[in-house]
Design a protein around this motif. Structure first.
Motif, PDB file in Angstrom:
ATOM      1  N   ASN A 109       0.821  -1.219   0.000  1.00  0.00           N
ATOM      2  CA  ASN A 109       0.000   0.000   0.000  1.00  0.00           C
ATOM      3  C   ASN A 109       0.856   1.270   0.000  1.00  0.00           C
ATOM      4  O   ASN A 109       0.610   2.198   0.772  1.00  0.00           O
ATOM      5  N   ASN A 122      -0.330  -2.195  -4.282  1.00  0.00           N
ATOM      6  CA  ASN A 122      -1.464  -2.776  -3.574  1.00  0.00           C
ATOM      7  C   ASN A 122      -1.005  -3.443  -2.278  1.00  0.00           C
ATOM      8  O   ASN A 122       0.130  -3.263  -1.837  1.00  0.00           O
ATOM      9  N   LEU A 128       0.816  -0.862  -9.177  1.00  0.00           N
ATOM     10  CA  LEU A 128      -0.499  -0.602  -9.762  1.00  0.00           C
ATOM     11  C   LEU A 128      -0.390  -0.038 -11.176  1.00  0.00           C
ATOM     12  O   LEU A 128      -1.279  -0.276 -12.007  1.00  0.00           O
ATOM     13  N   GLN A 307      -6.428   2.994  -5.073  1.00  0.00           N
ATOM     14  CA  GLN A 307      -6.455   1.666  -5.683  1.00  0.00           C
ATOM     15  C   GLN A 307      -7.760   1.403  -6.436  1.00  0.00           C
ATOM     16  O   GLN A 307      -7.812   0.531  -7.311  1.00  0.00           O
TER      17      GLN A 307
END
Length: 340
Positions: A109, A122, A128, A307
């Motif tokens: 993250n 992620n 991503l 996200q």
């Protein structure tokens, strides 16, 4: 053949004739008012022709729509970049879980723009940026093949349905059967029967998608099938295939293009839906459906909403662009809108 010509003598007498009125014109002999134009065999054999071109007129009409042209340019850039992105230097593997070499912990993250992740990472450290473009490639590939299959099968079935009177009952019953089966049920059954994959998704979406294209084509064929020029073509023995290709299908270009343009966003939406309910592609195959589903799970956390945001933006732009461009091109391809 004669042409009216003013001689020098008439020019000098113009003021006098205007003062004297119509009586003066009537008094002039006919040879002073008219002179023979002469005869030319080349001009007598000359015929008029028009420079009209269907596709030329279609593209001229389309390019007058500035919004559609801008969307087409932007969509083409997105599609080209999606397929060219893996070839660019410095691109990460979409399935690679990056690990911090200092701590040995995955980059979980990571916010966009940090630690070398342009659009963040992620929960398992996957880039991503790479996954979103890989997902766009997957979803566009599925949508493209679905549109091609639906067009090929739907046009063939629609022409037979509308032109061959004896097949009307058969295709009507097929339409009634397929139209009453929800697309979601078909996709769910295909996902249960076969292992979820790109080709499984294409098969599931194409099973009943062609019937809508066939119905559109059939309705248009019924309208123009018995027009005078088609009846005349049949009377002089023109082959059926030539009548279909030269007399019927050119009138249906706008309908076909509109349907194909709408099929692409519909196929992407179906892929997102089937993934949303847990029956879509595996996580090893990135798709916009997978990414949206993953983003949905963390959307309530303010720091992780990116996200969901990035794949949703790409998904929304592609679907809206195809819809608007398809409508604009359909209007441009309609011969009724071609003015000379």
């Amino acid at each position: 053949m004669f042409k009216r010509a003013c001689s020098r003598q008439l020019e000098t007498q113009l003021n006098t004739l205007q003062k004297d009125g119509p009586a003066a014109w009537a008094a002039l002999p006919e040879e002073e008012l008219f002179t023979p134009a002469g005869f030319s065999s080349q001009q007598a054999e000359a015929t008029a022709s028009t420079s009209y071109s269907y596709w030329g007129s279609t593209f001229r009409a389309f390019f007058k729509n500035k919004l559609a042209v801008a969307l087409l340019a932007a969509l083409a850039a997105v599609v080209v970049f999606a397929f060219a992105q893996p070839l660019l230097p410095g691109q990460a593997d979409p399935n690679l879980c990056a690990v911090d070499p200092a701590t040995g912990i995955q980059y979980r993250n990571i916010a966009p723009g940090q630690q070398g992740f342009l659009w963040g990472s992620n929960s398992i450290g996957q880039d991503l940026w790479a996954r979103i473009w890989a997902g766009a490639r997957t979803s566009l590939t599925i949508a493209f093949f679905v549109a091609v299959i639906e067009a090929a099968v739907g046009i063939t079935a629609g022409v037979l349905w509308g032109y061959v009177r004896g097949l009307d009952f058969v295709f009507t019953e097929l339409y009634n059967i397929f139209d009453n089966i929800p697309t979601a049920i078909v996709l769910i059954l295909i996902s249960y029967v076969a292992t979820p994959s790109i080709w499984t998704m294409i098969l599931g979406m194409s099973i009943k998608g062609w019937i809508e294209m066939a119905r559109f084509i059939r309705n248009q064929i019924l309208i123009i099938r018995d027009r005078d020029y088609n009846v005349a073509s049949r009377c002089i023995g023109t082959p059926t295939l030539r009548i279909v290709l030269r007399n019927l299908l050119p009138y249906l270009v706008s309908v076909i293009m509109l349907r194909m343009a709408l099929t692409i966003p519909e196929a992407i939406g179906n892929e997102v839906f089937i993934t949303y309910i847990g029956l879509g592609l595996s996580v090893e195959t990135p798709s916009l459906g997978n990414l949206v589903n993953d983003g949905r799970k963390v959307m309530m956390q303010a720091g992780l909403r990116y996200q969901l945001l990035y794949p949703t933006l790409i998904l929304s732009f592609v679907t809206i662009a195809f819809y608007l461009i398809g409508n604009a091109f359909s209007d441009a391809a309609d011969p009724k809108n071609h003015l000379q």
